[in-house]
Design an enzyme around this catalytic site. Sequence first.
Site, mmCIF file in Angstrom:
data_model
loop_
_atom_site.group_PDB
_atom_site.id
_atom_site.type_symbol
_atom_site.label_atom_id
_atom_site.label_comp_id
_atom_site.label_asym_id
_atom_site.label_seq_id
_atom_site.Cartn_x
_atom_site.Cartn_y
_atom_site.Cartn_z
ATOM 1 N N ARG A 108 0.792 -1.277 -0.060
ATOM 2 C CA ARG A 108 -0.107 0.026 -0.038
ATOM 3 C C ARG A 108 0.850 1.113 -0.088
ATOM 4 N NH1 ARG A 108 -2.881 -2.667 4.288
ATOM 5 N NH2 ARG A 108 -4.515 -3.919 3.287
ATOM 6 N N LYS A 130 1.383 11.268 -11.082
ATOM 7 C CA LYS A 130 0.463 10.414 -11.877
ATOM 8 C C LYS A 130 1.254 9.156 -12.379
ATOM 9 C CE LYS A 130 -3.110 13.115 -14.424
ATOM 10 N NZ LYS A 130 -3.087 13.300 -15.796
ATOM 11 N N GLU A 172 7.071 19.652 -24.739
ATOM 12 C CA GLU A 172 6.258 19.771 -23.590
ATOM 13 C C GLU A 172 6.752 21.058 -22.759
ATOM 14 O OE1 GLU A 172 3.879 17.820 -23.098
ATOM 15 O OE2 GLU A 172 4.389 16.038 -24.243
ATOM 16 N N LYS A 214 4.321 23.347 -13.950
ATOM 17 C CA LYS A 214 3.465 22.271 -13.997
ATOM 18 C C LYS A 214 3.340 22.326 -12.432
ATOM 19 C CE LYS A 214 3.051 17.106 -14.468
ATOM 20 N NZ LYS A 214 3.039 15.961 -15.319
ATOM 21 N N GLU A 224 -6.865 16.561 -11.313
ATOM 22 C CA GLU A 224 -7.460 17.072 -12.607
ATOM 23 C C GLU A 224 -8.874 17.016 -13.005
ATOM 24 O OE1 GLU A 224 -5.008 15.023 -16.282
ATOM 25 O OE2 GLU A 224 -6.588 15.914 -17.447
ATOM 26 N N ARG A 228 -5.475 21.414 -13.680
ATOM 27 C CA ARG A 228 -4.646 20.493 -14.295
ATOM 28 C C ARG A 228 -4.790 20.205 -15.810
ATOM 29 N NH1 ARG A 228 -1.519 15.493 -11.179
ATOM 30 N NH2 ARG A 228 0.085 15.199 -12.946
ATOM 31 N N ASN A 232 -3.259 19.879 -20.927
ATOM 32 C CA ASN A 232 -3.290 18.920 -22.022
ATOM 33 C C ASN A 232 -3.434 19.876 -23.161
ATOM 34 O OD1 ASN A 232 -3.894 16.737 -20.615
ATOM 35 N ND2 ASN A 232 -6.081 17.227 -20.154
ATOM 36 N N HIS A 235 -2.846 18.719 -26.715
ATOM 37 C CA HIS A 235 -3.099 17.242 -26.894
ATOM 38 C C HIS A 235 -4.319 16.445 -27.104
ATOM 39 C CE1 HIS A 235 0.705 17.413 -24.285
ATOM 40 N NE2 HIS A 235 0.836 16.236 -24.211
ATOM 41 N N HIS A 239 -3.054 14.134 -29.710
ATOM 42 C CA HIS A 239 -3.253 12.542 -29.487
ATOM 43 C C HIS A 239 -3.905 12.312 -30.764
ATOM 44 C CE1 HIS A 239 -3.106 12.899 -24.862
ATOM 45 N NE2 HIS A 239 -2.077 12.208 -25.175
ATOM 46 N N HIS A 249 4.881 10.969 -29.648
ATOM 47 C CA HIS A 249 4.144 11.799 -28.992
ATOM 48 C C HIS A 249 4.556 13.349 -29.091
ATOM 49 C CE1 HIS A 249 1.579 13.200 -25.875
ATOM 50 N NE2 HIS A 249 2.515 13.672 -25.352
HETATM 51 N N1 LIG Z 1 2.974 9.943 -15.470
HETATM 52 C C1 LIG Z 1 3.064 11.397 -16.180
HETATM 53 O O1 LIG Z 1 2.711 12.381 -15.459
HETATM 54 C C2 LIG Z 1 3.473 10.962 -17.561
HETATM 55 C C3 LIG Z 1 3.637 12.360 -18.330
HETATM 56 C C4 LIG Z 1 4.229 12.344 -19.677
HETATM 57 C C5 LIG Z 1 4.707 10.953 -19.966
HETATM 58 N N2 LIG Z 1 4.571 9.845 -19.600
HETATM 59 C C6 LIG Z 1 4.891 8.448 -20.197
HETATM 60 O O2 LIG Z 1 6.100 8.557 -20.344
HETATM 61 C C7 LIG Z 1 6.477 7.842 -21.276
HETATM 62 C C8 LIG Z 1 7.314 8.470 -22.334
HETATM 63 O O3 LIG Z 1 8.584 8.786 -21.549
HETATM 64 P P1 LIG Z 1 9.987 9.248 -22.409
HETATM 65 O O4 LIG Z 1 9.445 10.062 -23.554
HETATM 66 O O5 LIG Z 1 10.863 9.590 -21.448
HETATM 67 O O6 LIG Z 1 10.347 7.886 -23.005
HETATM 68 P P2 LIG Z 1 11.080 6.391 -22.440
HETATM 69 O O7 LIG Z 1 10.853 6.242 -20.869
HETATM 70 O O8 LIG Z 1 10.443 5.367 -23.263
HETATM 71 O O9 LIG Z 1 12.534 6.745 -22.787
HETATM 72 C C9 LIG Z 1 13.073 6.797 -24.113
HETATM 73 C C10 LIG Z 1 14.154 5.908 -24.533
HETATM 74 O O10 LIG Z 1 15.361 6.428 -24.170
HETATM 75 C C11 LIG Z 1 16.103 5.703 -23.391
HETATM 76 N N3 LIG Z 1 16.878 6.439 -22.379
HETATM 77 C C12 LIG Z 1 16.347 6.977 -21.235
HETATM 78 N N4 LIG Z 1 17.242 8.003 -20.949
HETATM 79 C C13 LIG Z 1 18.284 7.953 -21.576
HETATM 80 C C14 LIG Z 1 19.563 8.639 -21.448
HETATM 81 N N5 LIG Z 1 19.827 9.408 -20.471
HETATM 82 N N6 LIG Z 1 20.630 8.381 -22.499
HETATM 83 C C15 LIG Z 1 20.116 7.360 -23.513
HETATM 84 N N7 LIG Z 1 19.172 6.879 -23.703
HETATM 85 C C16 LIG Z 1 18.126 7.328 -22.563
HETATM 86 C C17 LIG Z 1 15.267 4.661 -22.745
HETATM 87 O O11 LIG Z 1 15.862 3.513 -22.558
HETATM 88 C C18 LIG Z 1 14.195 4.445 -23.932
HETATM 89 O O12 LIG Z 1 14.521 3.418 -24.849
HETATM 90 C C19 LIG Z 1 5.070 7.333 -21.817
HETATM 91 O O13 LIG Z 1 4.724 6.118 -21.390
HETATM 92 C C20 LIG Z 1 4.036 8.316 -21.336
HETATM 93 O O14 LIG Z 1 2.690 7.565 -21.016
HETATM 94 C C21 LIG Z 1 3.909 9.901 -18.244
HETATM 95 ZN ZN LIG Z 2 2.488 15.097 -23.594
#
Ligand SMILES: NC(=O)c1ccc[n+]([C@@H]2O[C@H](COP(=O)([O-])OP(=O)(O)OC[C@H]3O[C@@H](n4cnc5c(N)ncnc54)[C@H](O)[C@@H]3O)[C@@H](O)[C@H]2O)c1
Ligand SMILES: [Zn+2]
Length: 342
Positions: A108, A130, A172, A214, A224, A228, A232, A235, A239, A249
């Site tokens: 938990r 989130k 972003e 943010k 949200e 919040r 978006n 987006h 999207h 994205h």
């Molecule tokens: N929770 C939230 O509020 C929130 C907000 C925005 C996005 N997200 C989520 O985030 C995800 C996308 O995240 P992302 O764009 O960071 O992509 P990712 O986490 O897939 O990372 C992209 C790639 O880069 C590589 N990588 C990461 N750091 C590196 C570094 N320093 N050097 C070399 N390679 C590196 C990783 O191994 C991966 O292959 C999606 O699943 C999305 O839904 C969540």
């Molecule tokens: Zn986004």
Amino acid sequence: MEPLILNAKTGRCEVTIGASSELIGRYIKGQKVVVITDSTIRKYHEDKFPKAEIIEITAGESSKTFDSIRILYEKFLELEVDRSSLIIGIGGGIICDIAGFVATTYMRGIHLGFIPTTLLAQVDASIGGKNGINLKGYKNLIGTVRQPEFVICDVDFLKTLPKEEITYGLAEVIKQAAIGDANLFDFIESHVDEILSLDKKIMERLIHDSMAVKLSIVELDEKETGERMKLNFGHTIGHAIEKTLGKPHGEAVAIGIVAESKISIAKGLMKKEDSERLQKVLESIGLLVDVQMNKEKIIDAIRKDKKRRGQIIKMPVLEGIGKSRIVEIGLKELEGAVNDLC
Ligand SMILES: NC(=O)c1ccc[n+]([C@@H]2O[C@H](COP(=O)([O-])OP(=O)(O)OC[C@H]3O[C@@H](n4cnc5c(N)ncnc54)[C@H](O)[C@@H]3O)[C@@H](O)[C@H]2O)c1
Ligand SMILES: [Zn+2]
């Protein structure tokens, strides 16, 4: 740089920018530490990791599933993780989402912090609380909202990140400046070269100010229900483009930002010049490549948006650069913006 503090209902989060290997000492007090990461990040950056048990997961969206989560819970049992243990997600948004979900649900909720390693994770995914995993192709369908105790943003991680990943993160950042910080927007416009060459001081200021936008929004509306939704911006159309064209994205959001800014103009809330500034700055960082778009498919995807209520979608619009509000937009108006785009 002074830490940014988020005081939210689901927890207090301290966000610092600087050398992670030095800053992490503030949070490690002899408890069991488990790092969740992927092999790419470990390969490049293990020297910056704290002393910890390391769990590697496969990079990619396909890891945001119950199967990976179950494996992590089982590893936690094996490692005798308990309520005093600290989980640190070191990685991009995917690692943050997965580490956040397991640390929030195991027993938990156990201690959690992030060292985000992509620009997108630094300015967006690691903050706000989130987390989410996917189910049958539905993104982030399962998840919780709970703040990590700390986030450390170290720009040194970004040096090994592919150039396009930097650009996607910048989409972003530009969105966050557009909805809430005109000074940050001016700063981006006048420092494009330094940003693209990852100048440390410039990047630290950029990340700090972007996160501040943010965090101030999340503090007002963690779950949200109103404010919040401003995050978006770009987006709704973004999207739809991501889904129909399979665009990354960040690229899709950049197109969405420009398209949705035209709605603000049509509503008499924003000057045409401001929309042109948005377009120009996105182009200067390498986004907004001309794409062939299928209008009907994009409109169809907008109609399937989960935020739609009948003929209305609640979404943010700009009142100039740096100011935004939530309004109800008719589907017809949105379709008009898509028509202008195609
Ligand atoms: N929770 C939230 O509020 C929130 C907000 C925005 C996005 N997200 C989520 O985030 C995800 C996308 O995240 P992302 O764009 O960071 O992509 P990712 O986490 O897939 O990372 C992209 C790639 O880069 C590589 N990588 C990461 N750091 C590196 C570094 N320093 N050097 C070399 N390679 C590196 C990783 O191994 C991966 O292959 C999606 O699943 C999305 O839904 C969540
Ligand atoms: Zn986004």
